[in-house]
Design an enzyme around this catalytic site. Structure first.
Site, PDB file in Angstrom:
ATOM      1  N   ASP A 264       0.811  -1.258  -0.133  1.00  0.00           N
ATOM      2  CA  ASP A 264       0.015   0.000  -0.118  1.00  0.00           C
ATOM      3  C   ASP A 264       0.909   1.212  -0.136  1.00  0.00           C
ATOM      4  O   ASP A 264       2.148   1.134   0.233  1.00  0.00           O
ATOM      5  CB  ASP A 264      -1.077   0.120   1.091  1.00  0.00           C
ATOM      6  CG  ASP A 264      -1.956   0.770   0.927  1.00  0.00           C
ATOM      7  OD1 ASP A 264      -3.073   0.627   1.800  1.00  0.00           O
ATOM      8  OD2 ASP A 264      -2.213   1.833   0.150  1.00  0.00           O
TER       9      ASP A 264
HETATM   10  C1  GLC Z   1      -4.328   4.124  -0.247  1.00  0.00           C
HETATM   11  C2  GLC Z   1      -5.210   3.036   0.150  1.00  0.00           C
HETATM   12  C3  GLC Z   1      -5.424   2.119  -1.064  1.00  0.00           C
HETATM   13  C4  GLC Z   1      -5.427   2.576  -2.214  1.00  0.00           C
HETATM   14  C5  GLC Z   1      -3.801   3.034  -2.321  1.00  0.00           C
HETATM   15  C6  GLC Z   1      -3.510   3.667  -3.752  1.00  0.00           C
HETATM   16  O1  GLC Z   1      -3.470   4.572   0.864  1.00  0.00           O
HETATM   17  O2  GLC Z   1      -5.009   2.551   1.477  1.00  0.00           O
HETATM   18  O3  GLC Z   1      -6.701   1.480  -0.744  1.00  0.00           O
HETATM   19  O4  GLC Z   1      -5.604   1.661  -3.303  1.00  0.00           O
HETATM   20  O5  GLC Z   1      -3.597   3.948  -1.320  1.00  0.00           O
HETATM   21  O6  GLC Z   1      -4.276   5.094  -3.995  1.00  0.00           O
END
Ligand code: GLC
Length: 734
Positions: A264
């Site tokens: 993430d």
């Molecule tokens: C965010 C979220 C995740 C998302 C990622 C990319 O922090 O936790 O669900 O897909 O970053 O945007």
């Protein structure tokens, strides 16, 4: 390319090229115009080689823009390896569907597959290759703002809908036109953060992790998801993004996942803040060893993998393992032959928000609505003077904080939709109050914070609304959370509707008792005060682009609501976490009984339970009939009921089959959803509905780590809510 060609390419790549294939940057570094930032601004300062050879980009979309970026990038890349473009398409691309928690209320996997299929087509023609969806996190605590992205509190329903959504996104071949690669997230158990605090600690025992939280991700792997995203939280005290037990032993070895694992946003770098990695370099090593293939927006891989390689802290084989998986995904998508895949400006114009897509969005919204209360005031009768009073009366911001590629301008509001119906020809419209009062800080979130409304203007809004309520026969009040009050980083300790709206509600109650609430929210709320005074409450969640049309379809009776709650609504925030499939404890009981597993100052049960939802008609369900009361180890039991529509309106009922293992080698939930069936019945029509109870439904995680069923007594319920008492018993014989 053939596998052999992929291998050949891999061998020809320089170390820098290999390392940078594992780096994901936002579109900011590619001079993209409209970049969706979904995490903290970081001073990454990637050098230009990293930018010119990074493996993937997130947060940008649009056929023309992505073609420009791809062309510029591939020209510079020494081996002309195409970029992967990834985006948070959470509940629609341009045609925005109801939020996932709302879609889950439909209990309709076919509908969710249809919505995901449309989202995939719209994303694909916009140049997107991978969507960061479905979110498969089981949730039990509405203080966590991300429950809006989930499919709720039940492992069975979650798994069913995750599988359906992936089938919608990926079809049978992600390279086929209109398909995209799905990314199951957040692995694992992000929904169990302590006290609903986002990014916080997850403290659950491994059996609970395995029995309640992991199965939904596994359904996603079984559905063929091409990617998995790690979660921000620790699992058994080790951050998920550097957790080899979680990512290698469980995800890859037990679940058999062979695709790409992406962290993430900045999560690898954050393992230093967790107090696990000594420093960024340590974080990079542990993440690669754990099998994280792509480092999303952290400096760890780009700044440290080369040194780790040179000092033999990591091997070329380990690096190649991850690079190979990234190249293989690009190859599965056909990007080496066509780096733009489906990106096409003309098709974008034709497809995005087309009539058919809007029709499906409208249907999905109708099926996502849950009728919580209704004394018969709904559907509305003709000839009534109707006042819409509330900040969502004519408000286009009903998409969600995760509808990052959607546009509120495309939304049909309640007021706009009502103008199409004779029923509302005399209707009057009042905002009555802002969504949140001026002191509520919503700065820094994905989306625009609301502008302040001067106090004197607010006073005028209220006065006009009160006059409108005095005039009206029926007052429809569209109230609820601000869309920026749910989603990422929106944990709340109070689950009430903003006080400024509750003040409006109380004032309207003083002058008109005929109130219908339309509830806009991303999570279960404490709505005891509304329940006390309103004659009807329709849960509409954040209903998406066609929300206004769908709401008027239901208010007018053109559509009969059929949604069921995928997550318990607590009596109050103090009950959280609350969920229907809990253990019995040694002292089950209710308020008023001393010495019971409950509270002195509140009931132990939720305000509205999982699986609850009313209809404009009534369905009678007969007692359960079993073809036998003894199930031999390798046989089945057929459980049937008759369902009759005893009302005057056609309607859809969602039958739910629950099972309890009365006594086992470890305690078992008081009941667990094991099957659902949607049935449509005309007035007075009756149907026999049969469920097959199989041994697999009775299996659970035993202390020896095996999933199996144990002989003994079982209870089975068939009803239209988790609190059904329509029960029978059977024995599973040895
Ligand atoms: C965010 C979220 C995740 C998302 C990622 C990319 O922090 O936790 O669900 O897909 O970053 O945007």
């Amino acid at each position: 390319m053939t596998q052999k060609q992929v291998e050949k390419l891999l061998q020809e790549m320089s170390v820098e090229e290999k390392i940078n294939q594992l780096v994901q940057l936002t579109g900011v570094f590619y001079k993209a115009g409209d970049v969706v930032l979904t995490g903290p601004e970081l001073d990454l300062n990637p050098d230009k080689t990293v930018i010119s050879t990074a493996g993937s980009v997130l947060g940008v979309y649009g056929a023309k823009e992505l073609r420009r970026i791809q062309d510029e990038y591939m020209k510079k890349h020494p081996h002309h390896i195409p970029l992967l473009f990834m985006m948070d398409v959470i509940h629609g691309m341009k045609t925005i569907f109801p939020i996932p928690l709302a879609q889950a209320s439909s209990f309709n996997p076919d509908l969710i597959k249809e919505c995901a299929g449309i989202a995939a087509k719209e994303a694909a023609v916009s140049g997107i290759h991978v969507v960061f969806s479905p979110m498969a996190d089981l949730v039990r605590d509405a203080r966590w703002g991300r429950v809006m992205e989930s499919f709720g509190e039940d492992p069975y329903l979650n798994g069913l809908l995750v599988g359906a959504e992936i089938a919608g996104y990926q079809g049978t071949d992600i390279a086929a036109p209109g398909n995209v690669c799905a990314c199951v997230k957040h692995f694992a158990a992000y929904g169990a953060v302590e006290a609903g605090r986002d990014y916080d600690t997850v403290e659950i025992c491994t059996p609970t992790l395995r029995e309640f939280y992991l199965p939904t991700y596994e359904k996603g792997i079984q559905a063929g998801a091409g990617m998995v995203m790690t979660s921000f939280n620790t699992v058994n005290r080790i951050p998920a993004s550097v957790n080899s037990w979680l990512l290698r032993n469980i995800l890859r070895n037990e679940m058999g996942f062979k695709g790409v694992v992406i962290s993430d946003y900045s999560a690898i770098g954050e393992t230093v803040a967790h107090g696990y990695a000594q420093d960024e370099k340590d974080a990079a090593q542990k993440a690669l060893e754990a099998g994280v293939d792509i480092d999303m927006m952290s400096p760890a891989y780009m700044n440290n993998l080369k040194a780790l390689l040179e000092e033999d802290s990591i091997s070329t084989a380990l690096l190649d393992e991850s690079v190979r998986r990234v190249l293989e995904l690009k190859n599965q998508l056909g990007l080496f032959e066509n780096p733009y895949k489906d990106g096409d400006e003309t098709k974008e114009q034709q497809l995005l928000l087309c009539k058919h897509h809007r029709e499906i969005a409208r249907k999905a919204a109708v099926q996502s609505f849950v009728l919580l209360e209704n004394d018969g005031i709904l559907p509305l009768k003709a000839g009534k003077k109707i006042a819409f009073i509330g900040p969502y009366t004519n408000n286009k911001e009903i998409l969600s904080s995760w509808a990052v590629t959607g546009n509120p301008e495309d939304v049909v509001t309640i007021k706009e939709a009502s103008k199409e119906l004779e029923l509302f020809s005399e209707a009057r419209y009042f905002s009555g109050s802002p969504v949140v009062d001026n002191s509520y800080n919503l700065e820094g979130f994905v989306g625009k914070a609301p502008k302040n409304i001067p106090e004197e203007e607010q006073a005028k809004m209220l006065e006009e609304a009160i006059e409108g309520a005095k005039w009206a026969d029926v007052v429809i009040m569209p109230l609820g959370e601000h869309f920026l009050q749910s989603g990422e980083a929106t944990s709340r300790v109070e689950l009430t509707i903003p006080e400024i709206q509750m003040r409006l509600f109380r004032k309207i109650c003083e002058v008109n008792p005929n109130i219908v609430i339309l509830l806009f929210n991303g999570r279960p709320l404490d709505i005891r005060e509304l329940k006390k005074s309103a004659r009807a409450i329709l849960e509409v969640w954040f209903p998406g682009t066609e929300g206004g049309h769908a709401i008027c379809d239901v208010l007018s009776g053109k559509e009969n609501p059929s949604g069921k709650l995928p997550m318990s609504f607590p009596y109050c925030v103090g009950q959280l976490p609350i969920y229907y499939n809990h253990y019995a404890t040694g002292r089950p009981g209710e308020a008023g009984q001393r010495y019971h597993a409950g509270y002195m100052d509140a009931p132990a049960s939720p305000l509205y339970p999982f699986g609850y939802g009313k209809s404009y008609t009534n369905f009678e369900i007969t007692p359960i009939s079993l073809n036998t009361s003894v199930m031999a180890a390798d046989s089945k039991i057929y459980a049937s009921v008759l369902v009759r529509n005893t009302g005057m309106k056609a309607g859809t009922e969602i039958l739910q089959l629950y099972i309890q293992d009365v006594a086992a080698s470890v305690v078992r939930p008081v009941k667990e959803l094991k099957a659902i069936k949607r049935i449509e019945l005309k007035p007075q029509q009756e149907k026999k509905i049969e469920f097959v109870i199989e041994k697999d439904m009775l299996k659970f995680l035993r202390q020896d780590g095996n999933w199996d069923a144990e002989p003994g007594k079982f209870r089975v319920w068939i009803g239209n809510c988790s609190d059904t008492e329509n029960m029978a018993t059977f024995i599973l014989s040895k």
